[in-house]
Every structure is written in C-alpha cells, then in structure tokens.
Scaffold this motif. Structure first.
Motif, short mmCIF file in Angstrom:
data_model
loop_
_atom_site.label_atom_id
_atom_site.label_comp_id
_atom_site.label_asym_id
_atom_site.label_seq_id
_atom_site.Cartn_x
_atom_site.Cartn_y
_atom_site.Cartn_z
N SER A 68 0.85 -1.19 0.00
CA SER A 68 0.00 0.00 0.00
C SER A 68 0.88 1.23 0.00
CB SER A 68 -0.90 0.02 1.24
OG SER A 68 -1.60 -1.19 1.39
N LYS A 119 -4.92 6.06 -0.35
CA LYS A 119 -4.04 4.90 -0.46
C LYS A 119 -4.36 4.08 -1.71
CE LYS A 119 -2.44 6.46 3.30
NZ LYS A 119 -3.19 7.70 3.24
N GLN A 120 -3.31 3.54 -2.31
CA GLN A 120 -3.43 2.73 -3.50
C GLN A 120 -2.55 1.49 -3.34
OE1 GLN A 120 -4.26 5.45 -7.09
NE2 GLN A 120 -2.47 6.40 -6.17
N LEU A 121 -2.80 0.47 -4.16
CA LEU A 121 -2.03 -0.76 -4.07
C LEU A 121 -1.04 -0.85 -5.23
CD1 LEU A 121 -4.53 -3.59 -3.05
CD2 LEU A 121 -2.99 -2.25 -1.62
N ILE A 130 -6.06 -0.99 0.62
CA ILE A 130 -4.90 -1.31 1.45
C ILE A 130 -4.93 -2.81 1.77
CG2 ILE A 130 -4.83 1.00 2.47
CD1 ILE A 130 -6.05 -0.23 5.03
N TRP A 145 -7.78 -7.83 -0.87
CA TRP A 145 -7.43 -6.54 -0.29
C TRP A 145 -8.67 -5.88 0.28
CZ3 TRP A 145 -8.63 -7.06 -5.42
CH2 TRP A 145 -9.50 -6.12 -5.98
#
Length: 469
Positions: free
Chosen positions: A268, A278-280, A311, A327
């Motif tokens: 993350s 937040k991004q993966l 995340i 996720w």
C-alpha cells in the motif's frame, strides 16, 4: 488506518512547521551492522562499572553491580532497535517502553509521539569510539553533536577533537543487566502488520515499519529465520521515496509471494501531496530479500476503483497454481491474478465482505477447506481482534466461525490483530504472526510483532489462539 499521513523527506527532517536540513554524516560513522540490536547496557569507556541509566526520566550514569536492586538493573537496560528516523541508525528503548531522546540538548526518556521531531531526536548513528570495541553515538538531526556524559549526566554536546571529549562520548555495549525473559517481540523495535511466509525451508517476515504518526513510514524491511526465534535483518527492501514514483509514504502491510522464479511484493502507498488516498502496488525481485522494484510504475489498484480503502493486500495460491489477490479496508475484495502476477481482469473482481470485516484479509487452505481470516475493529483500539470464516473455494461463500485471537489484559497484551499464518513445511504445525500494542507502553502507532502457535480442532475449526509474552 484511514488517517492523513505525512512523509519524512529523504534529505530533510520535518520539525513542526520548519524544515531542518540534515547535514552530511561525519566521516567516522560506522556501518549499521556494528551495533547489535536487542537488549544491551551501555558502559562509558572511562568510567568502568558505571552505566547509562534513566532516573526521573533523565539520562545519567549510575553504578550497577550484581548486588544492585532489580530496578537499578532495569533502569540500565535498553533495547537497541532500528532507528526511528533512519533504518541505518539506532534508537534506544528502555524496559518501560520509553525512548532516549534529546530535548534542549539534555538527554531524557519520553514516549514516542511518532512525529518527525521526536524520531530525529531519538535516533543516533554509530561512529568509531575512542578505544577498540567502543562506539560514539552521533545525533541523527544534529550530526555535529554526540551523546556525552558530563557530571554524570547525559547531554548532546558539540563534537570536540580532544581526548577528554572522545572518552566521555564513547561507550561499550555490554550484556544487559536485565536479560530478556520473554519470546516476544520476535524482532526488536516497532513493527506491525506482519506477513510471514516460507521460501525453500526458510521463514521470511515482512512487516510495516511502525512508530510514525499517521502511520507515514516510507519503507519496508525484510527479516528471515530458520527457527522462528532468531531473525536476520536484511535491511530496507523497498523505499517509497526513491523507488515508487506514485507514493512516498504510508508503506503499509506488505505481502510477498514466490512464483515464476521471482518474488512479488504487494504493498500500500500514499502520497504527501496530490492524490493522498491509499493505493495498491506490486514490486518484483529475484530475491526474497530484495531489492524490489516497482513492476508497473503506476498503482495496480487505484484509490476509488472499488468500495472501501485500497490497502492490506494478500495473495493466496491454490493447489492448481492459480493465485488470488485479496485486499480492502471496510470492504473485502478478491480477484484471480493473471499468470504474470502483476495484472488481472477487472470484470473478475468479487466483493466478499463478511460480518465484522474491517481489514487485513488472509486466506489459507487445509484439508480441502478454505479459511478466510480478517481483523475487526480499529488498530488503535485495544479490542482489535482476528475472526475467520470457512468456505468451499477461494471465493467463498463464507460461513463466519467467530473470533480466534483477542487481547489478554492479564498479561498487558492489547490490540492483537493484522495477522498472517504459516505452516511448517511437511507438517501440520501452524504459526500465526500478528501485532499488538508494544508492551508495556505501546499504542496504535507503537506496535510490535510476535508469533504464537495456531492449532485446529478435530472438526477443522481453528482453536482459540492464546497470546503469550
């Protein structure tokens, strides 16, 4: 973990609203490996029998002998941990959970607030000492100053090229006066969200680096072990600052899987400016200890693409070789990964949110049954806990079975959650890695990683996991 984050820049230290430049390190600063982590006591080279202690939360020197009180021995014992402001330096945590830090150049003992100012004040870099086997401790954010005893008190004084100063600022690390008597935490220092796995008979642990306000840590480390007791620190394996173009902070909850002869790290990330959600991402390496490189140069899963927060990635590979990515925070999602492990068909994404699900999905398979596990509550809450469900496939449907890991206040254990599970190769022996509030003075950003046994009852249900110290 849905809170705003702030990053520590690579070349500057953020102090309140000001930006303080970090000067180049002195030429005699030693490699990080020169100080062993774990419980230690510090003895000045020119005052044998005296040791760094804390009294009334002030750093000073005191005599300690085998006949000293248990309190005096405890006050002279510190756990050397990875530096709160830099993984190549060190911080010193007392047995009461507080850290040595300088304030107004006086060294004192205080609780970690997670701010950049505190982390810098509590981080020291090792330099060559005045005699063989000794070290001098250089301030991370004032590299022209060193930890020095003066009138039996500890101060941060400007470096002086005199024999007296060199002796006053040189210490030997000795056996701790209060030896460690418990098995946890398994790695010294503040870490959380551990992913544990086994590659070729060796265990690997990938945690979130903790101790940062708003969980804004910028990097990941890797640890490995053959026995789940003695762990080797392999250092930083991915640093959001230089290694990830779209993220510079919030290095949360990594997961690593081996496939195609390579290792894939799912992580993350957030940015200090622009898109702060937040991004993966996914990074790749030929080694389980890195270094990893961002495989795409862009997020694998962008913020807002699916419900909940993007995340806490986890990858489960079934017996037929198909890998699935899980996720989510607030909502749980799963999708089969393509063979390249860095892409998927968006049309195949399924939402599998269960009752009580908050975050930290983890999936395993045993005797033909799939187990979907997750954390409930808020990681800042002492009631943070782990629950699970069972199902006939990696996609469910899932039947909730209940809570299997929760706090144990009789031992001061709180906030038990964000776990992962590993099976000893060739056996039916299982272990669970998870984080808890650091004992005794931890909280939601001062957490530590521990490992306990996980067992199954005859009917295949998971027995209640008993957290231990």
């Amino acid at each position: 973990m849905n809170r705003p984050a702030r990053a520590l820049a690579v070349t500057t230290l953020v102090v309140s609203a000001a930006i303080l430049p970090v000067a180049p390190a002195p030429a005699d600063v030693l490699p990080a490996a020169t100080i062993p982590t774990g419980a230690q006591s510090l003895e000045p080279v020119n005052l044998p029998g005296w040791f760094v202690q804390h009294s009334d939360r002030l750093g000073r020197l005191g005599t300690v002998t085998s006949g000293s009180s248990a309190q005096a021995k405890s006050d002279a014992t510190f756990t050397v941990v990875s530096g709160l402001a830099s993984p190549s330096c060190y911080s010193f945590q007392a047995t009461n959970g507080l850290f040595l830090r300088h304030r107004d150049y006086r060294v004192r003992l205080e609780g970690n607030t997670g701010t950049a100012e505190f982390r810098g004040d509590a981080t020291f870099c090792p330099a060559t000492g005045s005699v063989t086997g000794s070290v001098s401790l250089v301030s991370f954010n004032f590299p022209n100053r060193r930890l020095r005893h003066r009138n039996l008190e500890l101060w941060l004084d400007p470096n002086q090229d005199t024999a007296e100063f060199r002796a006053d600022s040189s210490f030997r690390l000795t056996a701790p006066w209060t030896p460690k008597t418990t098995k946890g935490p398994v790695i010294p220092g503040l870490f959380a969200d551990p992913h544990i796995t086994n590659f070729n008979g060796r265990y690997y642990l990938y945690p979130t680096t903790d101790g940062y306000a708003s969980w804004s840590a910028p990097h990941y480390k890797a640890f490995s072990s053959t026995d789940l007791v003695n762990w080797t620190d392999h250092g930083v394996i991915l640093n959001h600052g230089p290694d990830v173009s779209w993220a510079d902070n919030s290095a949360w909850a990594p997961a690593v899987v081996a496939k195609n002869g390579r290792h894939y790290l799912y992580f993350s990330g957030g940015a200090a400016s622009g898109n702060t959600a937040k991004q993966l991402g996914v990074a790749v390496s030929d080694s389980p200890t890195g270094p990893f490189r961002d495989a795409l140069g862009t997020p694998l899963i962008r913020a807002g693409a699916y419900s909940g927060q993007a995340i806490d990635p986890m990858v489960f590979t079934d017996d037929n070789g198909q890998s699935y990515l899980y996720w989510g925070n607030g909502a749980a999602h799963v999708v089969p990964l393509n063979p390249d492990m860095i892409s998927f068909n968006p049309a195949a994404v399924r939402t599998i949110t269960t009752s009580g699900f908050r975050e930290a999905a983890f999936v395993l398979k045993r005797n033909g049954t799939y187990y979907f596990m997750w954390s409930e509550g808020d990681t800042r809450d002492e009631n943070y806990q782990v629950a699970y469900a069972t199902g006939p496939s990696p996609l469910g449907p899932w039947t909730k079975r209940g809570v299997v890991l929760q706090k144990r206040l009789s031992l001061g254990i709180k906030g038990t959650g964000h776990h992962s599970v590993v099976k000893a190769p060739g056996t039916d022996t299982w272990h669970v890695a998870y984080h808890r509030f650091a004992v005794p003075a931890g909280n939601g950003t001062n957490r530590e990683v521990t490992i306990d046994r996980m067992a199954f009852d005859a009917d295949g249900t998971i027995a209640t996991i008993v957290p231990t110290l």
